[in-house]
Design a protein around this motif. Structure first.
Motif, PDB file in Angstrom:
ATOM      1  N   UNK A  40       0.571 -29.575 -15.119  1.00 43.22           N
ATOM      2  CA  UNK A  40       0.106 -28.362 -15.812  1.00 43.22           C
ATOM      3  C   UNK A  40      -1.331 -28.540 -16.303  1.00 43.22           C
ATOM      4  N   UNK A  41      -1.621 -29.706 -16.853  1.00 40.28           N
ATOM      5  CA  UNK A  41      -2.963 -29.963 -17.391  1.00 40.28           C
ATOM      6  C   UNK A  41      -4.007 -30.104 -16.279  1.00 40.28           C
ATOM      7  N   UNK A  42      -3.599 -30.708 -15.162  1.00 36.69           N
ATOM      8  CA  UNK A  42      -4.537 -30.846 -14.040  1.00 36.69           C
ATOM      9  C   UNK A  42      -4.882 -29.455 -13.492  1.00 36.69           C
ATOM     10  N   UNK A  43      -3.868 -28.592 -13.374  1.00 33.21           N
ATOM     11  CA  UNK A  43      -4.102 -27.227 -12.880  1.00 33.21           C
ATOM     12  C   UNK A  43      -5.062 -26.491 -13.810  1.00 33.21           C
ATOM     13  N   UNK A  44      -4.831 -26.680 -15.099  1.00 34.05           N
ATOM     14  CA  UNK A  44      -5.684 -26.038 -16.099  1.00 34.05           C
ATOM     15  C   UNK A  44      -7.133 -26.528 -15.964  1.00 34.05           C
ATOM     16  N   UNK A  45      -7.284 -27.839 -15.797  1.00 36.51           N
ATOM     17  CA  UNK A  45      -8.638 -28.398 -15.664  1.00 36.51           C
ATOM     18  C   UNK A  45      -9.326 -27.862 -14.411  1.00 36.51           C
ATOM     19  N   UNK A  46      -8.569 -27.726 -13.319  1.00 41.71           N
ATOM     20  CA  UNK A  46      -9.166 -27.291 -12.049  1.00 41.71           C
ATOM     21  C   UNK A  46      -9.248 -25.773 -11.933  1.00 41.71           C
ATOM     22  N   UNK A  47      -8.674 -25.064 -12.919  1.00 44.33           N
ATOM     23  CA  UNK A  47      -8.602 -23.594 -12.866  1.00 44.33           C
ATOM     24  C   UNK A  47      -7.906 -23.103 -11.598  1.00 44.33           C
ATOM     25  N   UNK A  48      -6.794 -23.728 -11.258  1.00 46.16           N
ATOM     26  CA  UNK A  48      -5.967 -23.233 -10.148  1.00 46.16           C
ATOM     27  C   UNK A  48      -4.554 -22.995 -10.700  1.00 46.16           C
ATOM     28  N   UNK A  49      -3.748 -22.165 -10.031  1.00 49.69           N
ATOM     29  CA  UNK A  49      -2.397 -21.905 -10.539  1.00 49.69           C
ATOM     30  C   UNK A  49      -1.526 -23.157 -10.528  1.00 49.69           C
ATOM     31  N   UNK A  50      -0.564 -23.172 -11.432  1.00 49.15           N
ATOM     32  CA  UNK A  50       0.388 -24.285 -11.523  1.00 49.15           C
ATOM     33  C   UNK A  50       1.795 -23.781 -11.218  1.00 49.15           C
ATOM     34  N   UNK A  51       2.534 -24.539 -10.417  1.00 45.19           N
ATOM     35  CA  UNK A  51       3.951 -24.223 -10.195  1.00 45.19           C
ATOM     36  C   UNK A  51       4.771 -25.480 -10.377  1.00 45.19           C
ATOM     37  N   UNK A  52       5.842 -25.360 -11.123  1.00 39.60           N
ATOM     38  CA  UNK A  52       6.783 -26.463 -11.248  1.00 39.60           C
ATOM     39  C   UNK A  52       7.976 -26.135 -10.341  1.00 39.60           C
ATOM     40  N   UNK A  53       8.178 -26.968  -9.312  1.00 37.72           N
ATOM     41  CA  UNK A  53       9.196 -26.633  -8.295  1.00 37.72           C
ATOM     42  C   UNK A  53      10.598 -26.551  -8.902  1.00 37.72           C
ATOM     43  N   UNK A  54      10.905 -27.433  -9.864  1.00 38.92           N
ATOM     44  CA  UNK A  54      12.226 -27.357 -10.512  1.00 38.92           C
ATOM     45  C   UNK A  54      12.410 -25.985 -11.179  1.00 38.92           C
ATOM     46  N   UNK A  55      11.367 -25.512 -11.858  1.00 38.28           N
ATOM     47  CA  UNK A  55      11.469 -24.200 -12.520  1.00 38.28           C
ATOM     48  C   UNK A  55      11.604 -23.084 -11.504  1.00 38.28           C
ATOM     49  N   UNK A  56      10.888 -23.235 -10.390  1.00 41.79           N
ATOM     50  CA  UNK A  56      10.945 -22.214  -9.349  1.00 41.79           C
ATOM     51  C   UNK A  56      12.360 -22.154  -8.743  1.00 41.79           C
ATOM     52  N   UNK A  57      12.965 -23.320  -8.555  1.00 43.89           N
ATOM     53  CA  UNK A  57      14.347 -23.371  -8.043  1.00 43.89           C
ATOM     54  C   UNK A  57      15.291 -22.690  -9.039  1.00 43.89           C
ATOM     55  N   UNK A  58      15.075 -22.957 -10.316  1.00 46.82           N
ATOM     56  CA  UNK A  58      15.936 -22.338 -11.343  1.00 46.82           C
ATOM     57  C   UNK A  58      15.720 -20.823 -11.390  1.00 46.82           C
ATOM     58  N   UNK A  59      14.493 -20.412 -11.167  1.00 43.86           N
ATOM     59  CA  UNK A  59      14.186 -18.983 -11.212  1.00 43.86           C
ATOM     60  C   UNK A  59      14.858 -18.252 -10.045  1.00 43.86           C
ATOM     61  N   UNK A  60      14.693 -18.806  -8.820  1.00 42.36           N
ATOM     62  CA  UNK A  60      15.238 -18.070  -7.663  1.00 42.36           C
ATOM     63  C   UNK A  60      16.764 -18.117  -7.637  1.00 42.36           C
ATOM     64  N   UNK A  61      17.345 -19.202  -8.134  1.00 44.20           N
ATOM     65  CA  UNK A  61      18.817 -19.307  -8.077  1.00 44.20           C
ATOM     66  C   UNK A  61      19.470 -18.710  -9.330  1.00 44.20           C
ATOM     67  N   UNK A  62      18.637 -18.454 -10.325  1.00 38.13           N
ATOM     68  CA  UNK A  62      19.114 -17.987 -11.640  1.00 38.13           C
ATOM     69  C   UNK A  62      20.176 -18.925 -12.204  1.00 38.13           C
ATOM     70  N   UNK A  63      19.981 -20.216 -11.923  1.00 37.07           N
ATOM     71  CA  UNK A  63      20.881 -21.250 -12.471  1.00 37.07           C
ATOM     72  C   UNK A  63      20.031 -22.434 -12.915  1.00 37.07           C
ATOM     73  N   UNK A  64      20.580 -23.222 -13.840  1.00 36.75           N
ATOM     74  CA  UNK A  64      19.864 -24.440 -14.223  1.00 36.75           C
ATOM     75  C   UNK A  64      20.103 -25.503 -13.150  1.00 36.75           C
ATOM     76  N   UNK A  65      19.206 -26.502 -13.112  1.00 34.77           N
ATOM     77  CA  UNK A  65      19.370 -27.592 -12.149  1.00 34.77           C
ATOM     78  C   UNK A  65      20.730 -28.257 -12.363  1.00 34.77           C
TER      79      UNK A  65
END
Ligand SMILES: Nc1ncnc2c1ncn2[C@@H]1O[C@H](COP(=O)(O)OP(=O)(O)OP(=O)(O)O)[C@@H](O)[C@H]1O
Ligand SMILES: O=C(O)C1=C[C@@H](O)[C@@H](O)[C@H](O)C1
Ligand SMILES: [Mg+2]
Length: 192
Positions: A40-65
């Motif tokens: 997250x901090x590296x993305x912020x420093x580089x001014x590029x978007x950040x994605x956390x794959x675990x969160x993305x999996x939880x979002x699309x499945x609407x379930x926790x890991x």
């Protein structure tokens, strides 16, 4: 740490950003290595978007890991993870923090190698243990001796994480220092 981070060298940021180009930066490594926090901090420093794959999996499945593991098992989780990673890698630049097992799965590793610059955040057992033993959200560590399980995972996985393009030591120092090491590692790839 949620506020804006102080990066000591704008020149380092500029070089790292130029070296990354339109590629994705993919952070790999064991649970607790700091992929999510440092990513997250590296993305912020580089001014590029950040994605956390675990969160993305939880979002699309609407379930926790944890629920995904409990209900469908690890193999199904890995299949879903591979699909999500393939999609995330389609466009860049961004910083993608992977789940700890993503790079270990052959299919997912193939997608990652094709679509990104990889950084292994490497840490020793005591550092990892200090960080992960505070929460019990990690299904693979729900064992009788989780520290031993973590050590077994290190032994099995470190040779595979070592295939990453770059390695940065995630040690017991301020996160900003690790972020700067990641930026320096990216910058070192310029022209390569
Ligand atoms: N350099 C650091 N110094 C102190 N704490 C850190 C550092 N890096 C990460 N942490 C902390 O360690 C914990 C684990 O880090 P994080 O969740 O980023 O790991 P992860 O690699 O994403 O793990 P997982 O694979 O389980 O998602 C977090 O609470 C994070 O704030
Ligand atoms: O190391 C692993 O295999 C895992 C790490 C986490 O990020 C999650 O992706 C899940 O708990 C599996
Ligand atoms: Mg994480």
């Amino acid at each position: 740490m949620n506020g804006l981070m102080e990066i000591s060298s704008p020149e380092l940021v500029r070089q790292a950003r130029a070296a990354l180009g339109s590629r994705n930066l993919v952070l790999v490594g064991l649970m607790g290595a700091g992929k999510s926090a440092i990513g997250r901090l590296v993305a912020q420093a580089l001014s590029v978007p950040f994605v956390d794959a675990d969160h993305e999996i939880e979002r699309v499945s609407r379930m926790s890991i944890s629920d995904l593991f409990a209900r469908y098992g690890e193999d199904e989780f890995r299949a879903l993870e591979a699909r999500v990673m393939k999609r995330l890698l389609r466009s860049g630049p961004r910083v993608i923090s992977t789940g700890g097992g993503a790079y270990i799965n052959e299919r997912t590793r193939r997608h990652i190698k094709r679509g990104g610059l990889t950084v292994w955040l490497k840490a020793d057992l005591d550092v990892l243990w200090e960080r992960v033993n505070k929460r019990d959200t990690r299904p693979l560590l729900k064992t009788e001796n989780p520290k031993q399980t973590l050590e077994n995972l290190m032994n099995a996985r470190y040779p595979i994480y070592a295939e990453a393009d770059l390695t940065v030591l995630s040690r017991d120092v301020r996160k900003e220092e690790v972020v700067e090491d990641v930026l320096a590692a990216i910058a070192s790839t310029i022209g390569k």
